[in-house]
Structures are given as C-alpha cells and as structure tokens.
Design a protein around this motif. Sequence first.
Motif, mmCIF file in Angstrom:
data_model
loop_
_atom_site.group_PDB
_atom_site.id
_atom_site.type_symbol
_atom_site.label_atom_id
_atom_site.label_comp_id
_atom_site.label_asym_id
_atom_site.label_seq_id
_atom_site.Cartn_x
_atom_site.Cartn_y
_atom_site.Cartn_z
ATOM 1 N N ARG A 9 -34.670 26.990 -83.818
ATOM 2 C CA ARG A 9 -34.752 28.357 -83.300
ATOM 3 C C ARG A 9 -36.191 28.855 -83.327
ATOM 4 N NH1 ARG A 9 -30.781 32.040 -83.367
ATOM 5 N NH2 ARG A 9 -32.366 33.210 -82.231
ATOM 6 N N TYR A 33 -30.540 23.643 -67.501
ATOM 7 C CA TYR A 33 -31.808 24.253 -67.112
ATOM 8 C C TYR A 33 -32.655 24.554 -68.349
ATOM 9 C CZ TYR A 33 -28.601 25.506 -63.289
ATOM 10 O OH TYR A 33 -27.649 25.473 -62.290
ATOM 11 N N TYR A 35 -35.670 27.412 -69.149
ATOM 12 C CA TYR A 35 -36.462 28.550 -68.714
ATOM 13 C C TYR A 35 -37.501 28.864 -69.783
ATOM 14 C CZ TYR A 35 -33.311 29.840 -64.872
ATOM 15 O OH TYR A 35 -32.580 29.851 -63.708
ATOM 16 N N LEU A 103 -24.662 30.958 -65.162
ATOM 17 C CA LEU A 103 -25.368 30.338 -66.274
ATOM 18 C C LEU A 103 -24.911 30.868 -67.615
ATOM 19 C CD1 LEU A 103 -27.230 29.439 -63.912
ATOM 20 C CD2 LEU A 103 -29.162 29.821 -65.450
ATOM 21 N N THR A 104 -24.808 29.959 -68.576
ATOM 22 C CA THR A 104 -24.598 30.308 -69.979
ATOM 23 C C THR A 104 -25.841 29.879 -70.735
ATOM 24 O OG1 THR A 104 -22.216 29.965 -69.791
ATOM 25 C CG2 THR A 104 -23.151 29.955 -72.000
ATOM 26 N N PHE A 105 -26.410 30.787 -71.535
ATOM 27 C CA PHE A 105 -27.682 30.529 -72.204
ATOM 28 C C PHE A 105 -27.502 30.210 -73.678
ATOM 29 C CE2 PHE A 105 -31.072 31.510 -69.234
ATOM 30 C CZ PHE A 105 -30.392 32.174 -68.227
ATOM 31 N N GLY A 106 -28.429 29.415 -74.189
ATOM 32 C CA GLY A 106 -28.546 29.213 -75.614
ATOM 33 C C GLY A 106 -29.339 30.341 -76.242
ATOM 34 N N ALA A 107 -29.491 30.289 -77.561
ATOM 35 C CA ALA A 107 -30.169 31.361 -78.290
ATOM 36 C C ALA A 107 -31.681 31.310 -78.150
ATOM 37 C CB ALA A 107 -29.780 31.303 -79.765
#
Lengths: 114, 113
Positions: A9, A33, A35, A103-107
């Motif tokens: 993280r 993806y 970003y 889209l589903t994002f990570g932390a």
Amino acid sequence: EADIYQTPRYLVIGTGKKITLECSQTMGHDKMYWYQQDPGMELHLIHYSYGVNSTEKGDLSSESTVSRIRTEHFPLTLESARPSHTSQYLCASSVERSGANVLTFGAGSRLTVL
Amino acid sequence: AQSVSQHNHHVILSEAASLELGCNYSYGGTVNLFWYVQYPGQHLQLLLKYFSGDPLVKGIKGFEAEFIKSKFSFNLRKPSVQWSDTAEYFCAVNEGSARQLTFGSGTQLTVLP
C-alpha cells in the motif's frame, strides 16, 4: 469475496532500486489496468491488458513495464526508480456490460522515491 | 483525443445544502459516462453510470446525474448532502468503441457538519 488487491500500500525507496507493485483480482476479469494518480490531477492510464500475454501502453508514457502471465495477476515493475516516479498507482479490472467496461479499483500503491 | 473537464476543484458545502458537480467531455460520438467516488482512505468506487436510455440516472446514496448530449455534460447532483459525502468525485468517459476510461481531474467535496 471477489476483490482486487494491491501490495504494497505504501513504499518508500531510494533512487535506482527496482520495485514491483503487485495487483491481483479474484473476479475472473479479463481486462486489467494500471492508472497513475497525482493529487489534483486526472487519473492517467499507463498500461492495460485484455487477457493473458496481452499488454499495451496507455495514454501516459511510463518507464514502467507490466506482465500478464496469469489472468488474475498484473504486476507493474520499475527497473530503476527515480524521484519523478513518486505517485499513487491504481490497479483496476473490468467486466464489459452493455458494450462498456465497468472498472473496479484496488486501494492503490503510494510510491515515494527519495 | 477525448478529454474530460471537471471545473470545480474543491467544493465546500454545509450539511443539507444541494450539490451539483460539473462534468463536460469533448467526444462527439456515442459515449458511456461514469461518476466514481473516493472516500478518505478508501478505493475508488462506482457511484453511477450511463450507457443508454433515460438520460437521468440514479446511483447509490441518493446521487443522480443527467446526461445532456447537446451540452456534452454529465453533471452530478444530490438534493441534500451529508457530512459522510465528503470525498473526491471523478467523472469518467469512454467512447463507444474504446475500452479505456478517460478521467477528469476530480472534485474534492467537503461537507461541513
């Protein structure tokens, strides 16, 4: 529970070191993806993949590289980190619905290069 | 290349005030439109989306957005904000044939209790 995981993280590292940011998803999504996000700026797409052994560069030029050997895993590597690489890196995966990708994002992984 | 503009970088409101966040995009063809929200310390989450049909779409937590094709806009609204709505809001667009999303620069919303 299906999700998308990013590690580490937070990472503080010296110039010249090699780093790998890990991203894994358990949703079985084909598309993934990376970003780059800086404060007050838009998210910039730096890499994407539509399936195993498929990777493409995004709109923003990046010195990082990615690989997609397994569907669930999409790591990002910087061979020699520099202070200009300091940023937050967001991984995402997507499923296509009605012709559009949701889209589903990570932390996120916040990288600081000293 | 398409672009997405969010003109308000930081909005400060009191609880119960009405909210409207602007989003304009540059692409003239078929688009899919999204609003994502990022609460402090949390992931980016999908708030709502427009693909086709009724231009007024409703999302989670009482948010809605209206697609106005003639104005290339997809503004986000909420009639009465709460302190828990404090977050950063991102508008995103993808062209009909494109698979990537283009994001705006985000709007930081601060709701004062």
